[in-house]
Design an enzyme around this catalytic site. Structure first.
Site, mmCIF file in Angstrom:
data_model
loop_
_atom_site.group_PDB
_atom_site.id
_atom_site.type_symbol
_atom_site.label_atom_id
_atom_site.label_comp_id
_atom_site.label_asym_id
_atom_site.label_seq_id
_atom_site.Cartn_x
_atom_site.Cartn_y
_atom_site.Cartn_z
ATOM 1 N N ARG A 4 1.009 -1.144 -0.132
ATOM 2 C CA ARG A 4 0.020 -0.061 -0.015
ATOM 3 C C ARG A 4 0.981 1.280 -0.016
ATOM 4 N NH1 ARG A 4 -3.456 -2.752 -1.326
ATOM 5 N NH2 ARG A 4 -5.526 -3.391 -0.610
ATOM 6 N N ASP A 7 4.458 0.194 -7.669
ATOM 7 C CA ASP A 7 3.074 -0.204 -7.980
ATOM 8 C C ASP A 7 1.885 0.672 -6.966
ATOM 9 O OD1 ASP A 7 1.438 -1.713 -9.825
ATOM 10 O OD2 ASP A 7 0.650 -2.590 -8.217
ATOM 11 N N GLU A 19 -3.447 7.904 -5.000
ATOM 12 C CA GLU A 19 -3.905 7.386 -6.091
ATOM 13 C C GLU A 19 -5.316 7.816 -7.092
ATOM 14 O OE1 GLU A 19 -3.700 3.184 -5.719
ATOM 15 O OE2 GLU A 19 -1.690 3.202 -5.097
ATOM 16 N N HIS A 61 -0.963 0.370 -9.831
ATOM 17 C CA HIS A 61 -1.519 -0.479 -8.977
ATOM 18 C C HIS A 61 -2.198 -1.508 -9.757
ATOM 19 C CE1 HIS A 61 -3.363 -0.219 -4.509
ATOM 20 N NE2 HIS A 61 -3.261 -1.461 -5.123
#
Length: 320
Positions: free
Chosen positions: A231, A255, A260, A279
């Site tokens: 995360r 990632d 986000e 992600h």
């Protein structure tokens, strides 16, 4: 008598739907990803598979009937945990579904950074033929896997194909196959200076929030690469950016991010020693199949028999 109700907020195939219905033949089973399909049934649902933000307030209402939530992701930090715990709702996660695709992404990042594939892709856009001083190998290096759950175990197994030394971190400190040395979270700082690659695959909890910051990056080799797929909030992003700009670490494969989608003005987009993926590390053609067959259906069989759910039951105290 009111019929019991189960809601699945994702599209599943016919065979899985029929299996679910066969396990609860006297229940109403609502299946579909469209909001109009599942929203009218939230207050009555005893079981919900696939959490949506619109559900957060519904579960707190006194008349809500929710007893079990099957999350469709490994992380459960997006759920209203206080409300669910207050109603003694059981949560099961999708932990384990991602082991293959995420471990592949981890090595995609590691190999691309090591062999400068990301640099060559950029050069291809401008038809530039340049060596870019590429001279590193992955074989026989040391990787530290921070969080040796299902993803970490699969990553360790692949690492052994590259004859890597594998160091791991898990709360229990108990040994795991393919991990040469296991550390506890308290000894993270002892592990970091030894690593050529640091891979973070932890869940987000109060204890892991901003686990990686300036101190941790300063302990890493300046030739080391940092890969995170857990995360975004596990990492103090501004401190990571500073470490990358100042050469405290060699590069990063990212990632997940604190915010986000990653904002257009974020410096991470432009750094030559960074690979950004949106992600998507856990994305796979087999996602729903694994959630249904490996987790939800076995748990549902136990649930209807009044037994403890055997797969991925979340411990509220731990946050995962």
């Amino acid at each position: 008598m009111t019929r019991r109700k189960l809601v699945i907020t994702h599209t599943i195939d016919h065979d899985h739907a029929e299996k679910v219905k066969s396990l609860v033949p006297d229940w109403d089973v609502i299946i579909g990803k469209e909001k109009k399909t599942w929203k009218p049934h939230l207050k009555d649902a005893e079981v919900i598979a696939g959490w949506k933000p619109e559900m957060n307030n519904v579960v707190a209402e006194p008349e809500a009937n929710l007893r079990w939530v099957q999350a469709w992701s490994a992380g459960i930090n997006g759920l209203p945990l206080d409300k669910l715990e207050g109603k003694e709702t059981v949560i099961t996660s999708a932990n384990g579904v991602h082991a293959y695709p995420i471990s592949e992404t981890i090595f995609g990042h590691m190999l691309a950074l090591t062999r400068k594939i990301h640099t060559y892709v950029k050069q291809q856009q401008t038809k530039t033929w340049h060596h870019a001083n590429m001279n590193l190998e992955l074989h026989e290096k040391t990787v530290g896997i921070i969080g040796v759950g299902a993803i970490g175990k699969e990553t360790a197994k692949i690492a052994k194909a590259f004859e890597m030394t594998v160091l791991g971190v898990r709360n229990s400190g108990e040994p795991v196959e393919n991990v040469d040395e296991m550390y506890t979270a308290d000894s993270l700082h002892d592990l970091l200076p030894r690593c050529d690659y640091v891979v973070v695959s932890l869940p987000l909890t109060e204890k892991t929030h901003h686990l990686f910051g300036a101190k941790e990056f300063s302990l890493m080799k300046d030739t080391a690469f940092f890969v995170t797929i857990g995360r975004g909030q596990l990492v103090a992003e501004t401190e990571l950016i500073t470490a990358l700009k100042e050469g405290a670490i060699a590069g990063a494969g990212l990632d997940v991010f604190e915010k986000e989608p990653l904002e257009e003005n974020n410096p991470l987009w432009e750094l030559d020693n960074v690979i950004v993926t949106p992600h998507t590390a856990g994305s796979t053609e087999f996602y729903n199949k694994r959630v249904m067959e490996d987790i939800f259906i076995p748990n549902l069989e136990s649930y209807v028999n009044g037994d403890t759910l055997p797969v991925n039951r979340v411990d509220y105290r731990k946050g995962y």
